[in-house]
Design a protein around this motif. Structure first.
Motif, PDB file in Angstrom:
ATOM      1  N   CYS A  94      -7.878   1.119   4.311  1.00 14.59           N
ATOM      2  CA  CYS A  94      -7.281   2.398   3.898  1.00 14.59           C
ATOM      3  C   CYS A  94      -8.213   3.552   4.237  1.00 14.59           C
ATOM      4  O   CYS A  94      -7.800   4.562   4.795  1.00 14.59           O
ATOM      5  N   ILE A 122       0.831  -1.206   0.000  1.00 15.45           N
ATOM      6  CA  ILE A 122       0.000   0.000   0.000  1.00 15.45           C
ATOM      7  C   ILE A 122       0.867   1.258   0.000  1.00 15.45           C
ATOM      8  O   ILE A 122       1.809   1.375   0.787  1.00 15.45           O
ATOM      9  N   TYR A 176      -4.471   6.945  -1.650  1.00 14.84           N
ATOM     10  CA  TYR A 176      -3.818   5.651  -1.475  1.00 14.84           C
ATOM     11  C   TYR A 176      -3.973   4.803  -2.718  1.00 14.84           C
ATOM     12  O   TYR A 176      -4.879   5.008  -3.527  1.00 14.84           O
ATOM     13  N   VAL A 221       0.596   5.337   0.530  1.00 12.13           N
ATOM     14  CA  VAL A 221      -0.232   6.458   0.964  1.00 12.13           C
ATOM     15  C   VAL A 221       0.582   7.734   0.758  1.00 12.13           C
ATOM     16  O   VAL A 221       1.675   7.883   1.325  1.00 12.13           O
TER      17      VAL A 221
END
Lengths: 82, 82
Positions: free
Chosen positions: B63, B6, B75, B8
């Motif tokens: 998220c 992930i 994200y 961000v």
């Protein structure tokens, strides 16, 4: 212009208390399927050059000298033209 | 087991003081070719499932609810089997 997309992550042997906290928070929210979370940094560095080879050398240097703590962290990056 | 990678990052319109500080530090070290630095987070979340579709929905939820502050951050993630 070259964009370096850099990932800095803790070495596998190093404990990640921030990741542990996020794991616990996700469990508390009901995401029991989460086994583990590791947290790192992601940096985008825009470099005013067109020479890929030089950029690669310079970004490696930047990582070694400032962006990563190579005692506990590892880094990787990819270069893209923008 | 599925691993979610992930990213961000701050939205483009949001100021990044940490990135500005790193830019200045890189200039001070002689890396004058650095135009801009943006700093984000990179997370690896290990999920105990084999169902990609469910994993995708659950990670999106994680998220939205915890991992990103969607007022100022965006994200993205990719899933890989591990």
């Amino acid at each position: 212009m070259i964009l370096a997309k850099i990932h800095v992550t803790l070495k596998a042997s190093v404990l990640d208390p921030e990741g542990t906290t996020v794991t616990k928070s996700l469990h508390a929210l009901g995401y029991d399927e989460v086994e583990d979370v590791r947290i790192g940094k992601y940096m985008e560095v825009k470099i005013n050059t067109t020479d890929r080879k030089t950029a690669e050398e310079r970004v490696t240097e930047m990582c070694e000298r400032l962006l990563a703590n190579t005692v506990i962290e590892k880094y990787s990056f990819e270069l893209t033209e923008v």
